[in-house]
Design an enzyme around this catalytic site. Structure first.
Site, PDB file in Angstrom:
ATOM      1  N   LYS A  54     -37.259  72.547  56.179  1.00  0.00           N
ATOM      2  CA  LYS A  54     -37.645  71.139  56.417  1.00  0.00           C
ATOM      3  C   LYS A  54     -39.117  71.032  56.830  1.00  0.00           C
ATOM      4  O   LYS A  54     -39.869  70.232  56.290  1.00  0.00           O
ATOM      5  CB  LYS A  54     -36.787  70.512  57.544  1.00  0.00           C
ATOM      6  CG  LYS A  54     -35.300  70.613  57.336  1.00  0.00           C
ATOM      7  CD  LYS A  54     -34.511  70.041  58.510  1.00  0.00           C
ATOM      8  CE  LYS A  54     -34.689  70.762  59.836  1.00  0.00           C
ATOM      9  NZ  LYS A  54     -34.156  72.138  59.882  1.00  0.00           N
ATOM     10  N   ARG A 105     -30.663  64.113  65.509  1.00  0.00           N
ATOM     11  CA  ARG A 105     -29.819  65.309  65.518  1.00  0.00           C
ATOM     12  C   ARG A 105     -28.360  64.988  65.835  1.00  0.00           C
ATOM     13  O   ARG A 105     -27.524  65.874  65.824  1.00  0.00           O
ATOM     14  CB  ARG A 105     -30.283  66.284  66.613  1.00  0.00           C
ATOM     15  CG  ARG A 105     -31.544  67.065  66.354  1.00  0.00           C
ATOM     16  CD  ARG A 105     -31.306  68.140  65.339  1.00  0.00           C
ATOM     17  NE  ARG A 105     -31.765  69.456  65.697  1.00  0.00           N
ATOM     18  CZ  ARG A 105     -32.990  69.929  65.480  1.00  0.00           C
ATOM     19  NH1 ARG A 105     -33.920  69.186  64.965  1.00  0.00           N
ATOM     20  NH2 ARG A 105     -33.275  71.176  65.785  1.00  0.00           N
ATOM     21  N   ARG A 165     -40.002  84.443  59.793  1.00  0.00           N
ATOM     22  CA  ARG A 165     -40.936  83.328  60.041  1.00  0.00           C
ATOM     23  C   ARG A 165     -41.969  83.723  61.088  1.00  0.00           C
ATOM     24  O   ARG A 165     -41.659  84.364  62.082  1.00  0.00           O
ATOM     25  CB  ARG A 165     -40.170  82.098  60.535  1.00  0.00           C
ATOM     26  CG  ARG A 165     -41.110  80.988  61.001  1.00  0.00           C
ATOM     27  CD  ARG A 165     -40.453  79.639  61.085  1.00  0.00           C
ATOM     28  NE  ARG A 165     -39.406  79.568  62.094  1.00  0.00           N
ATOM     29  CZ  ARG A 165     -38.667  78.486  62.294  1.00  0.00           C
ATOM     30  NH1 ARG A 165     -38.849  77.410  61.538  1.00  0.00           N
ATOM     31  NH2 ARG A 165     -37.733  78.496  63.212  1.00  0.00           N
ATOM     32  N   ARG A 210     -41.273  82.655  66.914  1.00  0.00           N
ATOM     33  CA  ARG A 210     -40.703  81.683  67.852  1.00  0.00           C
ATOM     34  C   ARG A 210     -39.645  82.362  68.710  1.00  0.00           C
ATOM     35  O   ARG A 210     -38.873  83.179  68.218  1.00  0.00           O
ATOM     36  CB  ARG A 210     -40.066  80.530  67.067  1.00  0.00           C
ATOM     37  CG  ARG A 210     -40.893  79.279  67.098  1.00  0.00           C
ATOM     38  CD  ARG A 210     -40.387  78.213  66.165  1.00  0.00           C
ATOM     39  NE  ARG A 210     -39.035  77.761  66.413  1.00  0.00           N
ATOM     40  CZ  ARG A 210     -38.453  76.774  65.743  1.00  0.00           C
ATOM     41  NH1 ARG A 210     -39.118  76.136  64.791  1.00  0.00           N
ATOM     42  NH2 ARG A 210     -37.221  76.412  66.002  1.00  0.00           N
ATOM     43  N   ARG A 258     -27.870  77.725  67.138  1.00  0.00           N
ATOM     44  CA  ARG A 258     -28.504  76.514  66.591  1.00  0.00           C
ATOM     45  C   ARG A 258     -27.739  76.021  65.362  1.00  0.00           C
ATOM     46  O   ARG A 258     -27.561  74.821  65.164  1.00  0.00           O
ATOM     47  CB  ARG A 258     -29.973  76.798  66.225  1.00  0.00           C
ATOM     48  CG  ARG A 258     -30.879  76.860  67.454  1.00  0.00           C
ATOM     49  CD  ARG A 258     -32.155  77.655  67.209  1.00  0.00           C
ATOM     50  NE  ARG A 258     -32.954  77.216  66.115  1.00  0.00           N
ATOM     51  CZ  ARG A 258     -33.833  77.989  65.453  1.00  0.00           C
ATOM     52  NH1 ARG A 258     -34.013  79.255  65.817  1.00  0.00           N
ATOM     53  NH2 ARG A 258     -34.531  77.500  64.466  1.00  0.00           N
TER      54      ARG A 258
HETATM   55  P1  AP5 Z   1     -39.126  76.146  58.110  1.00  0.00           P
HETATM   56  O1  AP5 Z   1     -39.718  75.146  57.174  1.00  0.00           O
HETATM   57  O2  AP5 Z   1     -39.864  76.505  59.325  1.00  0.00           O
HETATM   58  O3  AP5 Z   1     -37.609  75.736  58.437  1.00  0.00           O
HETATM   59  P2  AP5 Z   1     -37.011  74.482  59.209  1.00  0.00           P
HETATM   60  O4  AP5 Z   1     -35.918  73.901  58.386  1.00  0.00           O
HETATM   61  O5  AP5 Z   1     -38.098  73.551  59.640  1.00  0.00           O
HETATM   62  O6  AP5 Z   1     -36.341  75.237  60.421  1.00  0.00           O
HETATM   63  P3  AP5 Z   1     -36.446  75.151  61.998  1.00  0.00           P
HETATM   64  O7  AP5 Z   1     -35.897  76.429  62.523  1.00  0.00           O
HETATM   65  O8  AP5 Z   1     -37.833  74.777  62.458  1.00  0.00           O
HETATM   66  O9  AP5 Z   1     -35.482  73.992  62.278  1.00  0.00           O
HETATM   67  P4  AP5 Z   1     -34.740  73.754  63.566  1.00  0.00           P
HETATM   68  O10 AP5 Z   1     -34.109  72.451  63.242  1.00  0.00           O
HETATM   69  O11 AP5 Z   1     -33.830  74.807  64.016  1.00  0.00           O
HETATM   70  O12 AP5 Z   1     -35.888  73.788  64.676  1.00  0.00           O
HETATM   71  P5  AP5 Z   1     -36.671  72.641  65.426  1.00  0.00           P
HETATM   72  O13 AP5 Z   1     -38.031  73.135  65.650  1.00  0.00           O
HETATM   73  O14 AP5 Z   1     -36.470  71.323  64.772  1.00  0.00           O
HETATM   74  O15 AP5 Z   1     -38.839  77.466  57.245  1.00  0.00           O
HETATM   75  C1  AP5 Z   1     -38.284  78.632  57.837  1.00  0.00           C
HETATM   76  C2  AP5 Z   1     -38.974  79.893  57.257  1.00  0.00           C
HETATM   77  O16 AP5 Z   1     -38.651  80.012  55.888  1.00  0.00           O
HETATM   78  C3  AP5 Z   1     -40.521  79.846  57.312  1.00  0.00           C
HETATM   79  O17 AP5 Z   1     -40.974  81.141  57.576  1.00  0.00           O
HETATM   80  C4  AP5 Z   1     -40.941  79.390  55.906  1.00  0.00           C
HETATM   81  O18 AP5 Z   1     -42.204  79.922  55.544  1.00  0.00           O
HETATM   82  C5  AP5 Z   1     -39.822  79.978  55.066  1.00  0.00           C
HETATM   83  N1  AP5 Z   1     -39.464  79.122  53.934  1.00  0.00           N
HETATM   84  C6  AP5 Z   1     -39.372  77.762  53.919  1.00  0.00           C
HETATM   85  N2  AP5 Z   1     -38.961  77.320  52.730  1.00  0.00           N
HETATM   86  C7  AP5 Z   1     -38.770  78.443  51.954  1.00  0.00           C
HETATM   87  C8  AP5 Z   1     -38.331  78.643  50.603  1.00  0.00           C
HETATM   88  N3  AP5 Z   1     -38.016  77.614  49.808  1.00  0.00           N
HETATM   89  N4  AP5 Z   1     -38.249  79.921  50.153  1.00  0.00           N
HETATM   90  C9  AP5 Z   1     -38.558  80.981  50.965  1.00  0.00           C
HETATM   91  N5  AP5 Z   1     -38.991  80.851  52.245  1.00  0.00           N
HETATM   92  C10 AP5 Z   1     -39.082  79.584  52.738  1.00  0.00           C
HETATM   93  O19 AP5 Z   1     -35.868  72.577  66.806  1.00  0.00           O
HETATM   94  C11 AP5 Z   1     -35.926  73.627  67.735  1.00  0.00           C
HETATM   95  C12 AP5 Z   1     -35.123  73.248  68.979  1.00  0.00           C
HETATM   96  O20 AP5 Z   1     -35.682  72.063  69.584  1.00  0.00           O
HETATM   97  C13 AP5 Z   1     -33.666  72.881  68.749  1.00  0.00           C
HETATM   98  O21 AP5 Z   1     -32.841  74.033  68.738  1.00  0.00           O
HETATM   99  C14 AP5 Z   1     -33.380  71.979  69.968  1.00  0.00           C
HETATM  100  O22 AP5 Z   1     -33.200  72.747  71.128  1.00  0.00           O
HETATM  101  C15 AP5 Z   1     -34.682  71.217  70.119  1.00  0.00           C
HETATM  102  N6  AP5 Z   1     -34.701  69.958  69.371  1.00  0.00           N
HETATM  103  C16 AP5 Z   1     -35.518  69.661  68.313  1.00  0.00           C
HETATM  104  N7  AP5 Z   1     -35.282  68.400  67.897  1.00  0.00           N
HETATM  105  C17 AP5 Z   1     -34.304  67.901  68.703  1.00  0.00           C
HETATM  106  C18 AP5 Z   1     -33.618  66.657  68.742  1.00  0.00           C
HETATM  107  N8  AP5 Z   1     -33.882  65.675  67.863  1.00  0.00           N
HETATM  108  N9  AP5 Z   1     -32.672  66.485  69.689  1.00  0.00           N
HETATM  109  C19 AP5 Z   1     -32.394  67.462  70.592  1.00  0.00           C
HETATM  110  N10 AP5 Z   1     -32.993  68.666  70.585  1.00  0.00           N
HETATM  111  C20 AP5 Z   1     -33.947  68.884  69.655  1.00  0.00           C
END
Ligand code: AP5
Length: 219
Positions: free
Chosen positions: A13, A89, A128, A161, A172
């Protein structure tokens, strides 16, 4: 035009949202990035959020909603296209987002569900690397920086991370299935839900995404 990205951890994403920012000048609102910024700044909100994030749990709604409200309230923001990455979420956050949109005389027009297998996502996340300054993400195999282990933009050393270890990733994912997945039904009923096969290479996913979004952006 307001767009929500939904999908489990590691599905890509953030990567795709950044590509849309670069190409179309849209505004990305990633609650994960905002929370990590708050932790880095040592703010009271960051201190409260830290433990939840380290355990892979959702941060309480009231903390997250305040951050989103602040971002959306910037002057002229109602003229912009937002990409909400990783927000909402849960159903309560989705209801609150609808209210926030109403306040700026806007609404969510499109929700994109990113899908792929769990084991492939885990391997994406274990490779990542992230820039600690601008939070841009890279991958040791699939999205390498131009210079080994340095951010292309900030030239600082990339880091892993702290929640990208297998047990927290699995937690997660479990949280995603329990709390976030039900949102698909919420948005399906509004007839604004589309799905993307996120298992393809980065550029191919972007083409699928553009096919959905570009006509709505007038591009
Ligand atoms: P990447 O694009 O970084 O993946 P992503 O879907 O953004 O994954 P995240 O782990 O960031 O999502 P998340 O929802 O767990 O974390 P968030 O930061 O929102 O891609 C991943 C890797 O793959 C990268 O290395 C990239 O280069 C590679 N890649 C991408 N696309 C590819 C492809 N097509 N082919 C090959 N490689 C590829 O949340 C973290 C924490 O914050 C949560 O656990 C929670 O505690 C808190 N939080 C965040 N938002 C909320 C909310 N709204 N409410 C409550 N808690 C929240």
């Amino acid at each position: 035009m307001q767009i929500v990205f939904i999908g489990p951890p590691g599905v890509g994403k953030g990567t795709q949202a950044n590509m849309l920012v670069d190409k179309y000048g849209v505004l990305k609102i990633s609650t994960g990035d905002l929370l990590r910024d708050a932790i880095k700044a040592g703010s009271p909100l960051g201190n409260q959020a830290k433990g939840y994030m380290e355990r892979g749990e959702l941060v309480p709604d009231e903390l997250v909603l305040g951050l989103v409200q602040e971002k959306v309230s910037i002057p002229q923001s109602n003229l912009k296209t937002f990409i909400f990455d990783g927000f909402p979420r849960n159903i309560q956050q989705a209801i609150e987002l609808d209210k926030i949109m109403l306040n700026i005389h806007s609404k969510i027009n499109l929700v994109i569900d990113f899908t792929m297998d769990e084991e492939d996502r885990i391997s994406r996340l274990s490779g990542r690397r992230m820039c600690p300054k601008c939070q841009r993400t890279y991958h040791i195999k699939f999205s390498k920086p131009k210079v080994d282990n340095l951010c292309d933009i900030c030239s600082v050393q990339l880091v892993q991370r702290s929640d990208d270890n297998e047990s927290v990733i699995r937690q997660r994912s479990a949280v995603y299935w329990e709390h976030t997945r039900p949102l698909l039904e919420y948005y399906k009923k509004q007839e604004i839900l589309k799905s993307i096969d996120a298992s393809q290479p980065i550029d191919k996913v972007f083409i699928s995404l553009e096919n959905l979004i570009a006509p709505l952006l007038g591009a």
